[in-house]
Design an enzyme around this catalytic site. Structure first.
Site, PDB file in Angstrom:
ATOM      1  N   SER A  61       0.791  -1.230   0.000  1.00 35.31           N
ATOM      2  CA  SER A  61       0.000   0.000   0.000  1.00 35.31           C
ATOM      3  C   SER A  61       0.823   1.280   0.000  1.00 35.31           C
ATOM      4  O   SER A  61       0.255   2.378  -0.082  1.00 35.31           O
ATOM      5  CB  SER A  61      -0.946   0.016   1.205  1.00 35.31           C
ATOM      6  OG  SER A  61      -2.035  -0.850   0.979  1.00 35.31           O
ATOM      7  N   LYS A  64       0.129   3.836  -2.681  1.00 33.71           N
ATOM      8  CA  LYS A  64      -0.887   4.884  -2.615  1.00 33.71           C
ATOM      9  C   LYS A  64      -0.293   6.280  -2.455  1.00 33.71           C
ATOM     10  O   LYS A  64      -0.988   7.283  -2.648  1.00 33.71           O
ATOM     11  CB  LYS A  64      -1.858   4.565  -1.482  1.00 33.71           C
ATOM     12  CG  LYS A  64      -2.705   3.324  -1.785  1.00 33.71           C
ATOM     13  CD  LYS A  64      -3.384   2.754  -0.564  1.00 33.71           C
ATOM     14  CE  LYS A  64      -4.111   1.463  -0.950  1.00 33.71           C
ATOM     15  NZ  LYS A  64      -4.526   0.662   0.210  1.00 33.71           N
ATOM     16  N   SER A 116      -6.084   3.154   4.409  1.00 27.30           N
ATOM     17  CA  SER A 116      -5.517   2.318   3.342  1.00 27.30           C
ATOM     18  C   SER A 116      -6.606   1.629   2.524  1.00 27.30           C
ATOM     19  O   SER A 116      -6.482   0.464   2.128  1.00 27.30           O
ATOM     20  CB  SER A 116      -4.561   1.266   3.927  1.00 27.30           C
ATOM     21  OG  SER A 116      -3.630   0.843   2.969  1.00 27.30           O
ATOM     22  N   LYS A 228       3.239   6.438   5.031  1.00 22.17           N
ATOM     23  CA  LYS A 228       2.317   5.378   4.645  1.00 22.17           C
ATOM     24  C   LYS A 228       2.914   3.994   4.881  1.00 22.17           C
ATOM     25  O   LYS A 228       3.981   3.672   4.381  1.00 22.17           O
ATOM     26  CB  LYS A 228       1.953   5.513   3.164  1.00 22.17           C
ATOM     27  CG  LYS A 228       0.869   4.533   2.693  1.00 22.17           C
ATOM     28  CD  LYS A 228      -0.489   4.940   3.181  1.00 22.17           C
ATOM     29  CE  LYS A 228      -1.566   3.916   2.832  1.00 22.17           C
ATOM     30  NZ  LYS A 228      -1.477   2.684   3.641  1.00 22.17           N
TER      31      LYS A 228
END
EC number: 3.4.16.4
Length: 407
Positions: A61, A64, A116, A228
């Site tokens: 993730s 992202k 997420s 993140k």
């Protein structure tokens, strides 16, 4: 986000500053669990630690981060976005978006970066590019544009795919670029937020409107400002993080770590970076370095640094007092030169090793001397020819003898 922001950020990240990618050695550095990692100074991009930084890895993730960059640059936070069917069936983490539901792009970004949410990521991709493949093409284009050239993306959420990969170095480049966007910084530094889902069908149960940030480092490490985490079985634990201390900002990327080690790895890197290095400014923006005279120029022009230059030296070391500067000018220059035109580079060296370089530009325009301009020569030639012609005509007239009766 408007195109001027993109151009400005690219100029800051790519145009004037070059710092070698080989990490400067302060000590052996921490031992970490992650299979691939890197730490850079956010101000100058200098690599302070690296472990297999160019190995191709699954990003999970952390993908992202790039998805958010493209959304912020190509969309408006106030955009009303409709959830497509493809988003509803997205695998992995989600907040249960419903087909046809409408949310603002801003709320979708918070859902994607805090919780997420893969369904939010796919919704964003569909809104910006019309499809996931179309959005992936934008991701690859943007990655190459900002210098992340060893990565390839096929989706906006980081779900496993053999053709979806990055490197720790590339992800650090992407993260550094993203953190120069004020809205992105604000989102990833948010611990929790409520979003509006007025269109959600509540007969299916209460929709998730409360979001909490999955990045535990915000609470574990003092000075953390984002960014993140990510996880899949194939990728392992991944985390791109940023922290500030004593006016410095560092970015770390750890890929394929295990369990809670993803956070202890990152903490160890930050502790090492903040304690083992000192950031020093070696040149300021607009600092006069020399002057320049070029053929046909009306006069000399000051030569200035186009950007400031900073370098991280090992704390307590002697190297920072032994930096030399070398000026390298462009070849075959001649007037005219525009103000701000690149005319060379200032290279910083220590013991013969290059620390980095910054572009040199003209501090003012250099015009051509009047006598070297072709219109002046053309006008002068025309005048000379005219005078000669008039003299010839005058001589011819003087040779004509009038008849006797007209004298």
């Amino acid at each position: 986000m408007r195109p001027y922001w993109t151009g400005l950020m690219l100029a800051l990240v790519l145009s004037f500053l070059f710092v070698p990618a080989v990490p400067v050695q302060a000590s052996s550095g921490p031992q970490i669990t992650g299979k691939s990692a890197i730490m850079i100074d956010a101000q100058n991009g200098q690599v302070l630690y690296a472990k297999n930084p160019d190995a191709h890895m699954f990003p999970a993730s952390t993908t992202k981060i790039l998805t958010a960059v493209i959304a912020l640059e190509r969309g408006k936070l106030s955009d009303q976005v409709t959830v497509p069917r493809e988003a509803v069936t997205a695998g992995g983490s989600a907040i249960g978006l419903q087909e046809g539901e409408r949310l603002t792009l801003k709320d979708l970004l918070y859902a994607m970066l805090l919780s997420s949410a893969n369904d939010a990521a796919v919704t964003i991709a569909d809104h910006i590019a019309g499809s996931v493949p179309g959005f992936a093409a934008l991701m690859n284009e943007k990655a190459r544009q900002i210098g992340a050239r060893e990565s390839h993306f096929v989706n906006p959420d980081g779900m496993p795919d053999p053709q979806h990969f990055t490197t720790a170095r590339d992800l650090a480049v992407i993260t550094r670029y993203a953190m120069q966007n004020a809205e992105f910084r604000k989102i990833v530094d948010t611990s929790h937020r409520n979003i509006s889902r007025a269109d959600a069908d509540r007969s299916k149960g209460p929709p998730q409107e409360y979001l909490w940030n999955h990045n535990k480092l915000l609470h574990l490490y003092d000075g953390t400002i984002g960014v993140k985490p990510g996880y899949t079985v194939e990728a392992g634990q991944c985390l791109a993080a940023a922290a500030q201390r004593n006016g410095r900002e560092l970015i770390t990327v750890v890929l394929d770590s295990q369990g809670a080690a993803i956070y202890s790895d990152t903490e160890a890197l930050f502790n090492y970076g903040f304690s083992s290095f000192q950031l020093k400014q070696l040149a300021g923006r607009g600092q006069r370095i020399t002057s320049l005279s070029v053929p046909y120029g009306a006069g000399p022009a000051p030569v200035l640094t186009a950007a400031p230059f900073y370098y991280d030296f090992p704390a307590g070391g002697q190297e920072q007092g032994q930096v030399e500067q070398k000026v390298v000018m462009e070849q075959n220059m001649q007037a005219p030169l525009a103000a701000g035109q690149k005319v060379g580079q200032l290279i910083f060296l220590a013991h013969g090793r290059e620390l980095g370089r910054v572009d040199l530009v003209t501090g003012q325009a250099v015009n051509r001397r009047v006598e070297t301009r072709w219109p002046v020569w053309a006008a002068g030639t025309a005048i000379v020819l005219l005078v000669l012609r008039l003299r010839v005509l005058g001589r011819r007239r003087s040779r004509v003898r009038l008849p006797r009766y007209l004298r």
